[in-house]
Design a protein around this motif. Structure first.
Motif, PDB file in Angstrom:
ATOM      1  N   LEU A  52      48.033  35.631  28.991  1.00  0.00           N
ATOM      2  CA  LEU A  52      48.216  36.502  30.154  1.00  0.00           C
ATOM      3  C   LEU A  52      48.528  35.687  31.405  1.00  0.00           C
ATOM      4  O   LEU A  52      47.930  34.641  31.643  1.00  0.00           O
ATOM      5  N   MET A  53      49.455  36.183  32.208  1.00  0.00           N
ATOM      6  CA  MET A  53      49.867  35.462  33.406  1.00  0.00           C
ATOM      7  C   MET A  53      48.707  35.312  34.398  1.00  0.00           C
ATOM      8  O   MET A  53      47.989  36.275  34.673  1.00  0.00           O
ATOM      9  N   CYS A  54      48.551  34.126  34.934  1.00  0.00           N
ATOM     10  CA  CYS A  54      47.474  33.870  35.896  1.00  0.00           C
ATOM     11  C   CYS A  54      47.623  34.739  37.142  1.00  0.00           C
ATOM     12  O   CYS A  54      46.637  35.086  37.788  1.00  0.00           O
ATOM     13  N   CYS A  55      48.878  35.115  37.487  1.00  0.00           N
ATOM     14  CA  CYS A  55      49.101  35.865  38.722  1.00  0.00           C
ATOM     15  C   CYS A  55      48.555  37.289  38.655  1.00  0.00           C
ATOM     16  O   CYS A  55      48.496  37.979  39.679  1.00  0.00           O
ATOM     17  N   LEU A  56      48.130  37.755  37.476  1.00  0.00           N
ATOM     18  CA  LEU A  56      47.472  39.062  37.402  1.00  0.00           C
ATOM     19  C   LEU A  56      46.193  39.062  38.237  1.00  0.00           C
ATOM     20  O   LEU A  56      45.730  40.110  38.698  1.00  0.00           O
ATOM     21  N   LYS A  57      45.626  37.900  38.439  1.00  0.00           N
ATOM     22  CA  LYS A  57      44.362  37.778  39.167  1.00  0.00           C
ATOM     23  C   LYS A  57      44.551  37.879  40.684  1.00  0.00           C
ATOM     24  O   LYS A  57      43.642  38.290  41.403  1.00  0.00           O
ATOM     25  N   TYR A  58      45.744  37.511  41.166  1.00  0.00           N
ATOM     26  CA  TYR A  58      45.940  37.366  42.607  1.00  0.00           C
ATOM     27  C   TYR A  58      45.658  38.638  43.399  1.00  0.00           C
ATOM     28  O   TYR A  58      45.063  38.590  44.473  1.00  0.00           O
ATOM     29  N   GLU A  59      46.127  39.786  42.906  1.00  0.00           N
ATOM     30  CA  GLU A  59      45.984  41.034  43.654  1.00  0.00           C
ATOM     31  C   GLU A  59      44.914  41.955  43.068  1.00  0.00           C
ATOM     32  O   GLU A  59      44.792  43.105  43.476  1.00  0.00           O
ATOM     33  N   GLN A  60      44.143  41.438  42.106  1.00  0.00           N
ATOM     34  CA  GLN A  60      43.173  42.283  41.425  1.00  0.00           C
ATOM     35  C   GLN A  60      42.146  42.892  42.375  1.00  0.00           C
ATOM     36  O   GLN A  60      41.777  44.063  42.241  1.00  0.00           O
ATOM     37  N   ASN A  61      41.680  42.130  43.348  1.00  0.00           N
ATOM     38  CA  ASN A  61      40.695  42.659  44.299  1.00  0.00           C
ATOM     39  C   ASN A  61      41.250  43.864  45.050  1.00  0.00           C
ATOM     40  O   ASN A  61      40.544  44.857  45.283  1.00  0.00           O
ATOM     41  N   CYS A  62      42.535  43.775  45.415  1.00  0.00           N
ATOM     42  CA  CYS A  62      43.187  44.877  46.133  1.00  0.00           C
ATOM     43  C   CYS A  62      43.260  46.111  45.236  1.00  0.00           C
ATOM     44  O   CYS A  62      42.960  47.235  45.669  1.00  0.00           O
ATOM     45  N   TYR A  63      43.646  45.907  43.970  1.00  0.00           N
ATOM     46  CA  TYR A  63      43.735  47.041  43.036  1.00  0.00           C
ATOM     47  C   TYR A  63      42.364  47.663  42.798  1.00  0.00           C
ATOM     48  O   TYR A  63      42.240  48.892  42.685  1.00  0.00           O
ATOM     49  N   GLU A  64      41.334  46.861  42.728  1.00  0.00           N
ATOM     50  CA  GLU A  64      39.983  47.398  42.522  1.00  0.00           C
ATOM     51  C   GLU A  64      39.548  48.267  43.706  1.00  0.00           C
ATOM     52  O   GLU A  64      38.904  49.305  43.530  1.00  0.00           O
ATOM     53  N   GLY A  76      43.779  24.853  40.967  1.00  0.00           N
ATOM     54  CA  GLY A  76      42.903  23.766  40.538  1.00  0.00           C
ATOM     55  C   GLY A  76      42.151  24.092  39.258  1.00  0.00           C
ATOM     56  O   GLY A  76      41.936  23.243  38.400  1.00  0.00           O
ATOM     57  N   GLU A  77      41.750  25.357  39.121  1.00  0.00           N
ATOM     58  CA  GLU A  77      41.003  25.799  37.935  1.00  0.00           C
ATOM     59  C   GLU A  77      41.560  27.141  37.469  1.00  0.00           C
ATOM     60  O   GLU A  77      42.010  27.956  38.274  1.00  0.00           O
ATOM     61  N   PHE A  78      41.512  27.369  36.159  1.00  0.00           N
ATOM     62  CA  PHE A  78      41.957  28.642  35.616  1.00  0.00           C
ATOM     63  C   PHE A  78      40.929  29.729  35.920  1.00  0.00           C
ATOM     64  O   PHE A  78      39.728  29.487  35.820  1.00  0.00           O
ATOM     65  N   GLN A  79      41.419  30.901  36.278  1.00  0.00           N
ATOM     66  CA  GLN A  79      40.554  32.050  36.502  1.00  0.00           C
ATOM     67  C   GLN A  79      40.675  32.993  35.304  1.00  0.00           C
ATOM     68  O   GLN A  79      41.743  33.101  34.706  1.00  0.00           O
ATOM     69  N   PRO A  80      39.599  33.659  34.921  1.00  0.00           N
ATOM     70  CA  PRO A  80      39.681  34.583  33.779  1.00  0.00           C
ATOM     71  C   PRO A  80      40.632  35.739  34.069  1.00  0.00           C
ATOM     72  O   PRO A  80      40.588  36.333  35.142  1.00  0.00           O
ATOM     73  N   VAL A  81      41.501  36.038  33.114  1.00  0.00           N
ATOM     74  CA  VAL A  81      42.462  37.136  33.234  1.00  0.00           C
ATOM     75  C   VAL A  81      42.299  38.017  32.001  1.00  0.00           C
ATOM     76  O   VAL A  81      42.136  37.511  30.890  1.00  0.00           O
ATOM     77  N   SER A  82      42.336  39.335  32.180  1.00  0.00           N
ATOM     78  CA  SER A  82      42.072  40.239  31.058  1.00  0.00           C
ATOM     79  C   SER A  82      43.144  41.313  30.935  1.00  0.00           C
ATOM     80  O   SER A  82      43.883  41.601  31.884  1.00  0.00           O
ATOM     81  N   ILE A  83      43.201  41.915  29.745  1.00  0.00           N
ATOM     82  CA  ILE A  83      44.118  43.031  29.501  1.00  0.00           C
ATOM     83  C   ILE A  83      43.763  44.195  30.417  1.00  0.00           C
ATOM     84  O   ILE A  83      44.628  44.938  30.887  1.00  0.00           O
ATOM     85  N   LYS A  84      42.469  44.357  30.701  1.00  0.00           N
ATOM     86  CA  LYS A  84      42.003  45.435  31.587  1.00  0.00           C
ATOM     87  C   LYS A  84      42.665  45.336  32.958  1.00  0.00           C
ATOM     88  O   LYS A  84      43.011  46.347  33.575  1.00  0.00           O
ATOM     89  N   THR A 107      55.658  40.467  26.231  1.00  0.00           N
ATOM     90  CA  THR A 107      56.691  39.632  26.861  1.00  0.00           C
ATOM     91  C   THR A 107      56.716  39.788  28.376  1.00  0.00           C
ATOM     92  O   THR A 107      57.241  38.924  29.083  1.00  0.00           O
ATOM     93  N   LYS A 108      56.145  40.893  28.895  1.00  0.00           N
ATOM     94  CA  LYS A 108      56.179  41.140  30.332  1.00  0.00           C
ATOM     95  C   LYS A 108      54.905  40.727  31.058  1.00  0.00           C
ATOM     96  O   LYS A 108      54.903  40.579  32.279  1.00  0.00           O
ATOM     97  N   ILE A 109      53.806  40.576  30.318  1.00  0.00           N
ATOM     98  CA  ILE A 109      52.545  40.242  30.994  1.00  0.00           C
ATOM     99  C   ILE A 109      52.003  38.865  30.581  1.00  0.00           C
ATOM    100  O   ILE A 109      50.935  38.472  31.018  1.00  0.00           O
ATOM    101  N   SER A 110      52.752  38.147  29.745  1.00  0.00           N
ATOM    102  CA  SER A 110      52.306  36.809  29.340  1.00  0.00           C
ATOM    103  C   SER A 110      53.228  35.752  29.923  1.00  0.00           C
ATOM    104  O   SER A 110      54.423  35.991  30.150  1.00  0.00           O
ATOM    105  N   GLY A 158      45.025  38.459  21.503  1.00  0.00           N
ATOM    106  CA  GLY A 158      45.344  37.042  21.481  1.00  0.00           C
ATOM    107  C   GLY A 158      45.823  36.489  22.800  1.00  0.00           C
ATOM    108  O   GLY A 158      45.750  35.285  23.056  1.00  0.00           O
ATOM    109  N   LEU A 159      46.296  37.367  23.698  1.00  0.00           N
ATOM    110  CA  LEU A 159      46.788  36.922  24.995  1.00  0.00           C
ATOM    111  C   LEU A 159      45.655  36.487  25.917  1.00  0.00           C
ATOM    112  O   LEU A 159      45.892  35.784  26.907  1.00  0.00           O
ATOM    113  N   GLU A 160      44.429  36.914  25.634  1.00  0.00           N
ATOM    114  CA  GLU A 160      43.296  36.566  26.491  1.00  0.00           C
ATOM    115  C   GLU A 160      42.681  35.222  26.105  1.00  0.00           C
ATOM    116  O   GLU A 160      41.957  34.631  26.908  1.00  0.00           O
TER     117      GLU A 160
END
Length: 288
Positions: free
Chosen positions: A201-213, A172-180, A192-195, A285-287
């Motif tokens: 940057l691919m939105c799916c980087l956000k999906y598992e971020q909590n687990c990685y943290e 429904g809404e975009f979530q912030p995604v970062s190179i970090k 080409t692999k992360i955009s 520029g990807l951010e």
């Protein structure tokens, strides 16, 4: 507590809260409401529910009425009208020789306003275009420049995973995604692999971020000084998901790194995840 219903105006758009005004509505019903853009017809996606007062922006607007068959027919005609307006919009852009790309049209339910969405590489002076469009449609005209993420959400398509865009199907809404995030997930910082198709940057980087943290909090990072059963050493590689560390032991610096489980080592001094300046500049520029 405040009684609300959730209304959405686009298939996968933001959900807005309204007061049901003593009506009982079900998911899938349509209601007529007044918004900042004018009178709109939206779909109910959250039925009557009470939520805490601090989660609602007061004053909460009430729905005008539950949509009738006549209202739904008007809404259908508006959607058909938008397709015709898009053709005129594209032609007018060409006539005025403007460097902009038409993306979408949105007519308010009551016809009091037409919104024209477009993308452009830079700012565009479209004042004459607005006058031209206003003379054709005799109503309020608003041109809105959008970014590439919004363009992807409106137009849709297939991602590099082979599935329809997340933003078009359920986000429904975009979530912030970062190179970090990409760095913390041990992904290759190859654009080409992360955009995504939108070039960001691919939105799916956000999906598992909590687990990685959570895993980062309990796993020594590359460069960390650790104590192992075989002595002290420096972590050369860390697999967050398996918990396996490769440690270069101080007592045998010329030998290959030895594998240990993270629970079998004691952290003495942790390392840091660093993004090289040149990497950051290349990917900044990807951010955007």
């Amino acid at each position: 507590m405040t009684e609300i219903i959730g209304v959405r105006f686009k298939d996968v758009g933001k959900i807005y809260y309204f007061s049901p005004n003593k009506n009982t509505v079900k998911c899938g019903n349509h209601v007529i409401v007044e918004t900042a853009r004018g009178v709109e017809c939206g779909e109910v996606v959250i039925a009557n529910r009470e939520i805490e007062d601090d989660k609602v922006v007061q004053p909460l607007k009430s729905i005008i009425r539950i949509a009738t068959d006549k209202d739904l027919e008007t809404q259908k005609k508006n959607r058909e009208k938008e397709q015709e307006i898009m053709k005129v919009f594209a032609q007018k852009i060409a006539d005025h020789k403007l460097e902009m790309k038409p993306i979408d049209i949105d007519c308010t339910f009551d016809g009091s306003k037409i919104l024209f969405y477009f993308t452009a590489e830079s700012r565009v002076d479209f004042r004459e275009l607005v006058k031209d469009l206003a003379s054709v449609y005799r109503t309020r005209i608003e041109l809105r420049q959008i970014g590439v993420r919004d363009e992807a959400k409106m137009l849709g398509g297939l991602g590099i995973c082979g599935r329809p865009f997340c933003c078009k199907t359920f986000l429904g809404e975009f979530q912030p995604v970062s190179i970090k995030m990409a760095k913390e997930q041990s992904l290759s910082l190859n654009p080409t692999k992360i955009s995504g198709t939108c070039g960001r940057l691919m939105c799916c980087l956000k999906y598992e971020q909590n687990c990685y943290e959570e895993l980062l909090a309990i796993t020594p990072k590359v460069g960390a000084l650790v104590e192992t059963a075989e002595g002290r050493g420096i972590v050369e590689d860390a697999n967050l998901l398996t918990g396996v560390l490769k440690v270069k032991l101080d007592k045998n610096p010329d030998a290959a790194a030895t594998a240990f489980k993270r629970e079998d080592v004691k952290l003495l001094k942790d390392g840091k995840i660093r993004i090289k300046k040149e990497e950051f500049q290349a990917l900044k520029g990807l951010e955007d």
